[in-house]
Scaffold this motif. Sequence first.
Motif, PDB file in Angstrom:
ATOM      1  N   MET B 137     -10.102   5.969 -12.498  1.00 41.96           N
ATOM      2  CA  MET B 137      -9.590   4.940 -11.620  1.00 41.96           C
ATOM      3  C   MET B 137      -9.528   5.388 -10.172  1.00 41.96           C
ATOM      4  SD  MET B 137      -9.322   2.470 -13.595  1.00 41.96           S
ATOM      5  CE  MET B 137      -8.545   1.268 -12.562  1.00 41.96           C
ATOM      6  N   SER B 138      -9.438   6.652  -9.976  1.00 46.47           N
ATOM      7  CA  SER B 138      -9.292   7.112  -8.589  1.00 46.47           C
ATOM      8  C   SER B 138     -10.648   7.257  -7.904  1.00 46.47           C
ATOM      9  CB  SER B 138      -8.544   8.442  -8.562  1.00 46.47           C
ATOM     10  OG  SER B 138      -9.244   9.362  -9.377  1.00 46.47           O
ATOM     11  N   GLU B 139     -11.712   7.067  -8.695  1.00 50.07           N
ATOM     12  CA  GLU B 139     -13.038   7.169  -8.104  1.00 50.07           C
ATOM     13  C   GLU B 139     -13.322   5.905  -7.290  1.00 50.07           C
ATOM     14  OE1 GLU B 139     -17.524   8.335  -9.689  1.00 50.07           O
ATOM     15  OE2 GLU B 139     -15.875   8.066 -11.095  1.00 50.07           O
ATOM     16  N   PHE B 140     -13.920   6.071  -6.137  1.00 49.51           N
ATOM     17  CA  PHE B 140     -14.162   4.918  -5.281  1.00 49.51           C
ATOM     18  C   PHE B 140     -15.185   3.979  -5.885  1.00 49.51           C
ATOM     19  CE2 PHE B 140     -15.843   2.670  -1.524  1.00 49.51           C
ATOM     20  CZ  PHE B 140     -14.644   2.095  -1.120  1.00 49.51           C
ATOM     21  N   LEU B 174      -7.246  -8.310  -8.038  1.00 50.05           N
ATOM     22  CA  LEU B 174      -6.250  -7.419  -7.438  1.00 50.05           C
ATOM     23  C   LEU B 174      -5.236  -6.956  -8.487  1.00 50.05           C
ATOM     24  CD1 LEU B 174      -6.205  -6.697  -4.437  1.00 50.05           C
ATOM     25  CD2 LEU B 174      -4.334  -8.334  -4.147  1.00 50.05           C
ATOM     26  N   ALA B 175      -4.788  -7.924  -9.333  1.00 53.61           N
ATOM     27  CA  ALA B 175      -3.813  -7.589 -10.356  1.00 53.61           C
ATOM     28  C   ALA B 175      -4.401  -6.590 -11.356  1.00 53.61           C
ATOM     29  CB  ALA B 175      -3.358  -8.858 -11.078  1.00 53.61           C
ATOM     30  N   LEU B 176      -5.678  -6.789 -11.712  1.00 54.30           N
ATOM     31  CA  LEU B 176      -6.305  -5.884 -12.669  1.00 54.30           C
ATOM     32  C   LEU B 176      -6.433  -4.481 -12.080  1.00 54.30           C
ATOM     33  CD1 LEU B 176      -9.056  -8.190 -14.247  1.00 54.30           C
ATOM     34  CD2 LEU B 176      -6.901  -7.406 -15.257  1.00 54.30           C
ATOM     35  N   LEU B 177      -6.820  -4.416 -10.808  1.00 52.10           N
ATOM     36  CA  LEU B 177      -6.921  -3.119 -10.156  1.00 52.10           C
ATOM     37  C   LEU B 177      -5.552  -2.448 -10.103  1.00 52.10           C
ATOM     38  CD1 LEU B 177      -9.352  -3.940  -7.194  1.00 52.10           C
ATOM     39  CD2 LEU B 177      -9.788  -2.363  -9.088  1.00 52.10           C
ATOM     40  N   PHE B 178      -4.554  -3.257  -9.795  1.00 53.55           N
ATOM     41  CA  PHE B 178      -3.208  -2.732  -9.653  1.00 53.55           C
ATOM     42  C   PHE B 178      -2.690  -2.190 -10.979  1.00 53.55           C
ATOM     43  CE2 PHE B 178       1.424  -3.733  -9.774  1.00 53.55           C
ATOM     44  CZ  PHE B 178       1.839  -2.788  -8.848  1.00 53.55           C
ATOM     45  N   VAL B 179      -2.773  -3.059 -12.002  1.00 52.42           N
ATOM     46  CA  VAL B 179      -2.272  -2.644 -13.310  1.00 52.42           C
ATOM     47  C   VAL B 179      -3.163  -1.534 -13.885  1.00 52.42           C
ATOM     48  CG1 VAL B 179      -1.813  -3.421 -15.666  1.00 52.42           C
ATOM     49  CG2 VAL B 179      -1.196  -4.865 -13.726  1.00 52.42           C
ATOM     50  N   GLY B 180      -4.460  -1.615 -13.587  1.00 53.23           N
ATOM     51  CA  GLY B 180      -5.396  -0.625 -14.087  1.00 53.23           C
ATOM     52  C   GLY B 180      -5.132   0.762 -13.519  1.00 53.23           C
ATOM     53  N   GLY B 181      -4.458   0.843 -12.412  1.00 55.24           N
ATOM     54  CA  GLY B 181      -4.084   2.143 -11.888  1.00 55.24           C
ATOM     55  C   GLY B 181      -4.925   2.626 -10.738  1.00 55.24           C
ATOM     56  N   VAL B 182      -5.569   1.734 -10.045  1.00 52.84           N
ATOM     57  CA  VAL B 182      -6.329   2.129  -8.861  1.00 52.84           C
ATOM     58  C   VAL B 182      -5.345   2.646  -7.818  1.00 52.84           C
ATOM     59  CG1 VAL B 182      -7.609   1.171  -6.904  1.00 52.84           C
ATOM     60  CG2 VAL B 182      -8.277   0.597  -9.232  1.00 52.84           C
ATOM     61  N   TYR B 186      -6.470   2.194  -1.952  1.00 58.21           N
ATOM     62  CA  TYR B 186      -7.624   1.287  -2.015  1.00 58.21           C
ATOM     63  C   TYR B 186      -7.189  -0.158  -1.841  1.00 58.21           C
ATOM     64  CZ  TYR B 186     -10.477   5.131  -3.846  1.00 58.21           C
ATOM     65  OH  TYR B 186     -11.153   6.289  -4.012  1.00 58.21           O
ATOM     66  N   LEU B 187      -6.079  -0.457  -2.551  1.00 56.99           N
ATOM     67  CA  LEU B 187      -5.581  -1.830  -2.468  1.00 56.99           C
ATOM     68  C   LEU B 187      -5.166  -2.153  -1.033  1.00 56.99           C
ATOM     69  CD1 LEU B 187      -3.530  -2.072  -5.772  1.00 56.99           C
ATOM     70  CD2 LEU B 187      -5.870  -2.811  -5.299  1.00 56.99           C
ATOM     71  N   ALA B 188      -4.581  -1.128  -0.376  1.00 59.59           N
ATOM     72  CA  ALA B 188      -4.171  -1.322   1.009  1.00 59.59           C
ATOM     73  C   ALA B 188      -5.395  -1.590   1.875  1.00 59.59           C
ATOM     74  CB  ALA B 188      -3.405  -0.109   1.508  1.00 59.59           C
TER      75      ALA B 188
END
Lengths: 610, 370
Positions: B137-140, B174-182, B186-188
């Motif tokens: 998840m932390s990969e760009f 956005l919610a999926l990225l958020f819950v997924g643990g990105v 990135y979200l910012a």
Amino acid sequence: MARNVPTSVLDDDLLRLRLLLVVFLAGLTLLGGYLWRIQVAHSDRYEVDLAKQSIRRIRIPGVRGGMVDRHGLILADNRPSHGVALYLEELRRPGPWRNTIDHVEQVMASLTGIIGRPPEIKREDIWIHIRRRLPLPLLAWRDLDEAALARFVELGGSIPGVELYTQAVRVYPHDALACHAIGYVGRADPPEDEEERFHFYLPEMAGRAGLERTMDHWLRGEAGGRLMRVDVSGYRRHDLGLRPPRRGHDLMLALDADIQRMAEQALDSRPGSVVVLDPKNGDVLALASSPGYDLNRFVPSISSANWRALMEDPDTPLLSRAVAGTYPPGSTFKMITGLAGLINGRSRIEEVHNCPGYFQLGNVTFRCWNRNGHGPVNLQQAIEVSCNVYFFHIGLQTGIDGIYHMASALGLGGRSGIELDGEQPGLLPNAAWKRQVHRDGWRDGDTCNVSIGQGALLVTPLQMAMMTAALANGGTVYQPRLVIGMRPEGSEVFSSEAPVVLNRLAWDRRHIEVTRLGMKDVVMSSRGTARTARIPDVVVAGKTGTAEFGRKEDRKRHAWMVAFAPYDDPKVAIAVLVDEGKSGGETAAPVMRQLLFGIFHPGAADGGAG
Amino acid sequence: MNEPKSIALFGRVDWLFVLATFGLTLIGILFIYSASYRNDDEWMTALTRRQVLWALVGGFCFMVAILTDYRKLAANAWWIYGICLVLLGLVLVIGVKIYGAYRWLNLFGIQVQPSEFAKLGTLLLLARYLSLPSRDMSEFKTFYVTLLIMAAPFILVLRQPDLGTALMLLPVTLALLFVGGVPLRYLAILAGIGLLLTPLGWFALDGYQKERILVFFDPGRDPLGAGWNKIQSEIAVGSGGLTGKGFLMGTQNILGFLPRTVAPTDFIFSVIAEERGFVGAAVVLGLYAVMLISGIRAGIRARDKLGRLLAAGVTTMLFCHLFVNIAMTVGLAPITGLPLPLISYGGSFMVCTMAGLGLVQSVYVRRLER
């Protein structure tokens, strides 16, 4: 297990999920709070908005009161006028308005065959109706005659969206009778000063002339109203409430329809006027101006062609000559001069003046109408033969102020206050008037002219009738009145008011008596100027007058005659004026005679003068 | 793992969730009747009949989705996603034009709205992509591939044009990225770019869209045109008061001040709020709250990350729809033309909503017992 590994992927996921829920619930709370705010806390504001946009107020005009003559004969009333109305709500077609209008036109085309004449509205009218008055019925035919009405009820009554629509319109059963007194109505503008505001105004009548106009306040009744809720396209949905309109007052007029008719017949369409007063109370028994016009031509509204014809007629039928026409009174004024001299003590009853046929004032010669002269005459004889020279003497002895006050006390030079608009005061000149208007001093020549009813002097026929009535009753000047009773809605009887006395003149009985005797001789003696006004069995007193007007070369004359009868107990006081007549004796006296004969011998065949 | 029998699966559903779903659908049918009511002559309006039919179809999809193992479905996510993109492409080519936009496809006489299915298909693929065990998840790369997956349907839907539906993809992603643990940074960054692009987006809007936004800030701008729906909806909601005017008694609705074309669809909530007042509106909000809580609980108790993401995505979609719709009807948001889930009239949307909710229950019935 999660407690031990706070950074575990799973735990992080769950935290984020819970955060998501927090966001959701916060959102729902926000919505709920806002809903509370507008639905509960500030709901009233929206309710006002709501009411404003879906409720329409419709003004229903009051039912106009009627008019009857003094014997209860109907002079003005309402009659139902049947028309065909279209309810666009029921004729609505889907799609653009064009479809509905097309459909309305189809319906109208099929109705044309049934009713027998084309509708009175065009496509533009439908458009206007849709834009402005959608919830109201659209009147496509007005005033169906009985045959068309029967055909419509039989054949067209079941067409959806089409209905019979009955409206009250004014009706004058006697057409032109007393037209100037009664007046007419026209389409009213919506009243602007009312407290309640309405969205729609149903057509309403408003008085435009005569008593219809001046008594409009009493006649028009009280408007009712209807509340209806409309949908967004403006169609009527249902009525929410109705306040029924109220009928206005019925008026009882002083007019006697028979006398009025005879007066108009006596004038025989010649430009002129006849006013008949009851000398005991000022009741206007007849107020005729000729030519007249048919009041029903104004119902429901007068055509522009008809209106133009009335406006452009050289005989000015719209002019109410009786109250708004001003004329020099001529010799009918001489009683005033005579009385003014007596009452001011400037002349005596038995005073005699010699009439050589002229009167020399400085280097000006005033002529008597009789070039040969009347010889020595006293007041009674001077009235009988209408001697100018006698009244020049009396006038100069009395002075203009005495004459002015006497004439003014009898109602000349001012408005009587009769219930009609447009009444003219006439002109009663004196020194102040001449100074102000002509920037010149009053001269004896002016007094001479006024003494015989000429000069700047102008009177209305009504004023001369008032004067005659005062001479007939011994000196009481009543306010002439057309309305003697009013009947509010639901009442059976007309309320009445006591006559109004404008002036009670303290005349010496002998002074008035000699004047009246002179007037009796005018009609009854062999030398009188109005012998042609005699009628059988009734002693009539009167005075003729021939008033010159315009340029002297044109020799234009108004023919006057005033009279009261019977001599001992006067029942009527009459003024007759014929515009541009030959002379009072030749033109006005026969009119007077015809009228007097009609009044005192109703129904009898007129055997002619003699 | 052995798949339990169907009956057993149904026994494990969250009954609160099902009841709330059923309740909202029923409310929808009732008020679609009110919003399309004309007179007493027809006991049921055509619109109501069709909505009942769609609710039955939706209920069937709901049950099928529960029975379908979400993991097997996700395994085919790329196929489903691909079919959705093809359908979206077809709309632009042979779509049916309604109200100036190509949104419908005519399939065997039934008009369907592929954009609704595309939302679900995209959600499924994103959940699948982000939940693969190999995904870092932390990969760009994870981040931008996610954005690319979303971008394809986003652009296609935007071309129809259907801004409202297209924008719905953003919060879901956005919610999926958020819950997924990105990582939050990135979200910012995403939020920053979004903010920067907003002014540019203004110029991409159609005239009517600009007008709607302008009207939101100034309803008096065109009270008989673009501002009409907003003003009338606010009056309807506001005049409803605490308890409303009664069923079929909402004058705004029955008299047509609330336009007939939108009352059963986008502005159905106004009808409910007018005829049933704050109480009715609160009941609807409460039922949605039950569904959201229950949906998130399904995610929390899911046996795997795919389940968590699916639950998060569907509830987010549900929430965003209802929030934007209700905010619009009460005048808190510009008019976007987004329907109210389960309540608004509309076949494709009903079926998709039901399928999505069924997916959540598919996750829940396969939960881990703790």
